[in-house]
Enzyme design. Structure first.
Site, PDB file in Angstrom:
ATOM      1  N   ASP A 341      26.249  -7.803 -16.659  1.00  0.00           N
ATOM      2  CA  ASP A 341      26.039  -8.214 -18.045  1.00  0.00           C
ATOM      3  C   ASP A 341      27.054  -7.479 -18.925  1.00  0.00           C
ATOM      4  O   ASP A 341      27.747  -6.558 -18.477  1.00  0.00           O
ATOM      5  CB  ASP A 341      24.587  -7.945 -18.473  1.00  0.00           C
ATOM      6  CG  ASP A 341      24.162  -8.823 -19.643  1.00  0.00           C
ATOM      7  OD1 ASP A 341      25.032  -9.353 -20.353  1.00  0.00           O
ATOM      8  OD2 ASP A 341      22.948  -8.971 -19.862  1.00  0.00           O
ATOM      9  N   GLU A 541      18.739 -11.029 -28.652  1.00  0.00           N
ATOM     10  CA  GLU A 541      18.450  -9.802 -27.909  1.00  0.00           C
ATOM     11  C   GLU A 541      18.514  -8.551 -28.784  1.00  0.00           C
ATOM     12  O   GLU A 541      19.294  -8.466 -29.712  1.00  0.00           O
ATOM     13  CB  GLU A 541      19.421  -9.677 -26.729  1.00  0.00           C
ATOM     14  CG  GLU A 541      20.851  -9.976 -27.110  1.00  0.00           C
ATOM     15  CD  GLU A 541      21.823  -9.824 -25.960  1.00  0.00           C
ATOM     16  OE1 GLU A 541      21.628  -8.983 -25.090  1.00  0.00           O
ATOM     17  OE2 GLU A 541      22.813 -10.571 -25.961  1.00  0.00           O
TER      18      GLU A 541
HETATM   19  C1  BGC Z   1      28.311 -10.490 -28.027  1.00  0.00           C
HETATM   20  C2  BGC Z   1      27.181 -10.961 -27.173  1.00  0.00           C
HETATM   21  C3  BGC Z   1      26.710  -9.826 -26.392  1.00  0.00           C
HETATM   22  C4  BGC Z   1      26.375  -8.645 -27.278  1.00  0.00           C
HETATM   23  C5  BGC Z   1      25.968  -7.471 -26.467  1.00  0.00           C
HETATM   24  C6  BGC Z   1      27.857  -9.363 -28.905  1.00  0.00           C
HETATM   25  O1  BGC Z   1      28.874  -8.947 -29.738  1.00  0.00           O
HETATM   26  O2  BGC Z   1      28.789 -11.531 -28.788  1.00  0.00           O
HETATM   27  O3  BGC Z   1      27.543 -11.985 -26.307  1.00  0.00           O
HETATM   28  O4  BGC Z   1      25.609 -10.238 -25.657  1.00  0.00           O
HETATM   29  O5  BGC Z   1      27.430  -8.312 -28.120  1.00  0.00           O
HETATM   30  O6  BGC Z   1      25.906  -6.293 -27.198  1.00  0.00           O
HETATM   31  C1  BGC Z   2      23.277 -10.918 -22.585  1.00  0.00           C
HETATM   32  C2  BGC Z   2      23.492 -12.005 -21.570  1.00  0.00           C
HETATM   33  C3  BGC Z   2      24.679 -12.842 -21.946  1.00  0.00           C
HETATM   34  C4  BGC Z   2      25.883 -11.949 -22.123  1.00  0.00           C
HETATM   35  C5  BGC Z   2      27.147 -12.688 -22.492  1.00  0.00           C
HETATM   36  C6  BGC Z   2      24.544 -10.163 -22.898  1.00  0.00           C
HETATM   37  O1  BGC Z   2      24.371  -9.276 -23.935  1.00  0.00           O
HETATM   38  O2  BGC Z   2      22.287 -10.022 -22.124  1.00  0.00           O
HETATM   39  O3  BGC Z   2      22.331 -12.786 -21.434  1.00  0.00           O
HETATM   40  O4  BGC Z   2      24.897 -13.815 -20.970  1.00  0.00           O
HETATM   41  O5  BGC Z   2      25.626 -11.011 -23.135  1.00  0.00           O
HETATM   42  O6  BGC Z   2      27.126 -13.120 -23.787  1.00  0.00           O
END
Ligand code: BGC
Ligand code: BGC
Length: 670
Positions: A341, A541
């Site tokens: 990830d 998230e």
């Molecule tokens: C990204 C996401 C990623 C997240 C994790 C964001 O800046 O665009 O894809 O999941 O950072 O910290």
């Molecule tokens: C998320 C994933 C996602 C990845 C790429 C991460 O922060 O946990 O689910 O696929 O970013 O954007």
């Protein structure tokens, strides 16, 4: 005993690791480590050894029969790659941090567009820019020289091709779980894959097969259900929709893309629903609750699995060799590759974004290194040269990646814009695709209350449509919609969608009624009924983790609105938008009817389909959705199907219908 050996032996001192860990131990001892990213004397921690017994885990039957010709191609290709080219295959950079020109120097095997990443660093980039960027990366990768290995572009198309302005956006998984219809999932997978093919990406980081056990978790809506039953029923079907059916000529061809089962393993089981937290449950529970979706996904031929940010029993998944290698690859026979990830490797003890031999050794085949990919490339190269990462492990990772690329026929593919469906921008949000999404909305709505047969409403009357979700494409779409958190966007970023209000207006006007939008619920002419659309603001998230699951504490003003309308003698229909069940008993008591609409996506018209009868009073569509999550009886209740003392407000499987009306009366507000 050194810490390294102690780690392998575990607390009991009994040897419970595996063959490969012993090799690693030997490997680490024989080679003097020489790695730029860490101090000479700091030992590399061994790949963590959690207490796993692979023999009690199920074997699965991957859909793809071992193909000796393909394996010979993998081996030939691997032989031709330099060590630099091999390292490049296992590192993935984000398009915001890598330019096509970088590929002339760095032989990377993959790029991604993360939640806030888009061409020209513009979240609102038009579809044409996505395809042009795919071509630019393809051309640069072709121009480098050396052995040609195609580049994989991965993206989070998790409820439709949701980063693309104009794409069809489906209900988030939690709503789909209520539909209990695997065939629908297959269709959603197909439509999503087709729209991805239009803009030239190869791979989606979906489906999440998470089993969310504590609704404080901000990713609850990415989970089909709190119970593995629906997750297992769906995972294989959606994978088949995305990738095509294994064993048929369309598998990974003609408008299909690679899928990812994520996040392995136990992402939905963390304590207090903390994102990226620790799942502290016995091995049997980890297996029985959190694994089933992976089994059906693997059996349907899923080609990639993403490791979870979370830990199991205190061991970060990105460093857990026992689960990644001994269970997933060896026991279950998964022969695709494991992608990490977003900088997930950096969370393994002793690692950083720039350096993490532990994750590679544990079994991550491709490191998602969005921003620090150059440093990680240099360090990983040095670590292999120094023997800190065994060459055999690097080769195995690269073999897996090559196998997937060969299976997908990528070596023969022309530039992205010349592939099937590419550039067919008319397919994004096309009527046929939107019809599938609208049906999904209809099937996902759960009728929690309908006293005195309030619903369906007659369409030829005067309806007031209130609440801040009434005319809000962002609220009905939720996180992972155009932007990562689903924020900083407004209705005009959804050119092909329809808000819930717009859908209601269309339905009633077609039958001679009127609909008036009044966000604050004020009116001059008393309406025959009010539809109040309210709920959570978009989140994704981490930011979506909540201390409380009492809705009133998040947004008290909606309760006031409902009470005000009731006091004025207006019939109140609540349409609740949320990424999880929340304690809403006061709001339910203040409504005549209450619909859990989850996060329905762009097809707001699907809501009107259910709320209104035909002009002659007959039912157009009945409710079919049944809860895939238990609805809490009190604030912060953590309650899941099959709990020993199960006492939710509405149990798993609950959902009223027009066919069998039932009154709820007033619920206790404790
Ligand atoms: C990204 C996401 C990623 C997240 C994790 C964001 O800046 O665009 O894809 O999941 O950072 O910290
Ligand atoms: C998320 C994933 C996602 C990845 C790429 C991460 O922060 O946990 O689910 O696929 O970013 O954007």
């Amino acid at each position: 005993m050194t810490g390294r050996i102690q780690g392998l032996l575990g607390q009991t001192g009994k040897l419970h690791c595996c063959r490969a860990e012993m090799l690693l131990l030997i490997g680490l001892t024989l080679h003097a480590p020489l790695v730029p990213a860490r101090a000479q004397d700091a030992p590399i921690l061994p790949a963590a050894a959690s207490q796993v017994h692979p023999e009690i885990w199920p074997k699965s039957a991957p859909a793809i029969i071992n193909d000796s010709k393909l394996e010979a191609n993998v081996a030939n290709l691997l032989d031709r790659l330099t060590i630099e080219e091999k390292i490049g295959q296992i590192i993935q950079a984000d398009i915001v941090h890598i330019a096509p020109d970088d590929l002339r120097l760095y032989p990377l095997g993959s790029i991604l567009s993360g939640g806030n990443s888009a061409p020209n660093n513009n979240d609102y980039a038009v579809p044409r820019e996505w395809l042009a960027l795919a071509d630019a990366f393809y051309d640069a990768n072709r121009a480098r020289g050396g052995t040609y290995v195609p580049l994989l572009w991965g993206t989070d198309a998790i409820h439709g091709h949701n980063n693309i302005v104009g794409a069809t956006i489906f209900p988030h998984n939690i709503g789909l779980g209520a539909a209990r219809d695997p065939e629908l999932m297959r269709q959603i997978g197909q439509v999503t894959a087709r729209e991805i093919a239009v803009t030239g990406e190869d791979w989606t980081f979906a489906p999440a097969v998470s089993v969310a056990r504590d609704d404080h978790w901000g990713r609850t809506y990415e989970s089909y259900s709190e119970d593995h039953e629906i997750v297992a029923l769906y995972a294989g079907a959606v994978v088949e929709g995305l990738q095509g059916k294994a064993g048929t000529p369309n598998f990974l061809r003609n408008g299909h893309v690679l899928a990812t089962a994520k996040h392995f393993l136990g992402d939905g089981g963390t304590q207090h629903g903390k994102d990226q937290g620790d799942t502290r449950i016995p091995e049997e529970e980890l297996r029985d609750i959190h694994l089933p979706g992976y089994i059906t996904a693997i059996e349907a031929g899923v080609q990639t699995v993403m490791a979870s940010y979370s830990s199991w029993q205190g061991v970060k998944m990105h460093g857990d060799r026992a689960l990644l290698t001994d269970v997933l690859k060896e026991r279950m026979g998964f022969d695709g590759f494991v992608v990490g990830d977003w900088n997930g490797h950096a969370q393994v003890p002793g690692c950083s974004k720039e350096s993490c031999p532990q994750a590679v050794i544990a079994g991550i085949d491709m490191l998602m290194a969005p921003d620090k990919w150059k440093e990680l490339y240099a360090n990983t190269l040095a670590q292999v040269k120094a023997g800190d990462i065994p060459m055999a492990r690097l080769d195995e990772a690269v073999e897996r990646i090559l196998r997937v690329k060969l299976r997908a026929g990528m070596f023969d593919l022309p530039r992205p814009s010349e592939r099937p469906l590419a550039g067919r921008f008319d397919l994004l949000g096309t009527a046929e695709h939107r019809a599938v999404a609208r049906r999904a909305v209809r099937q996902s709505l759960v009728l929690l209350k309908n006293d005195n047969k309030t619903l369906p409403l007659a369409p030829d009357r005067h309806v007031l449509v209130a609440g801040d979700g009434a005319d809000s494409m962002p609220m009905q779409s939720g996180g992972w919609s155009i932007t990562w958190q689903g924020t900083n966007i407004s209705n005009h970023n959804f050119p092909n969608g329809q808000s819930i209000f717009a859908g209601i207006k269309e339905a009633v006007e077609a039958s001679g009624g009127t609909a008036r939008l009044s966000t604050d619920g004020s009116f001059t002419t008393k309406p025959d009924a009010a539809v109040v659309v309210f709920g959570e603001e978009p989140y994704a998230e981490t930011k979506g983790d909540r201390k409380t699951t009492a809705y009133r504490d998040l947004k008290g003003k909606d309760l006031e609105l409902l009470r005000r309308l009731k006091a004025a003698g207006v019939k109140v229909v609540s349409v609740f938008l949320s990424g999880r069940p929340l304690w809403t008993t006061p709001e339910i008591n203040s409504s005549d009817a209450f619909v859990a609409a989850w996060l329905p996506g762009t097809e707001g018209g699907g809501i009107a389909d259910l709320l209104f009868s035909r002009p002659d009073g007959s039912i157009a569509h009945d409710f079919q959705g049944r809860l895939s999550f238990s609805w809490p009886k009190y604030a912060d209740q953590v309650v899941n199907r099959n709990d020993p003392s199960y006492d939710p407000l509405f149990p798993y499987g609950y959902g009223l219908t027009y066919a069998e009306p039932r009154d709820l009366g007033t619920l206790a507000e404790k």
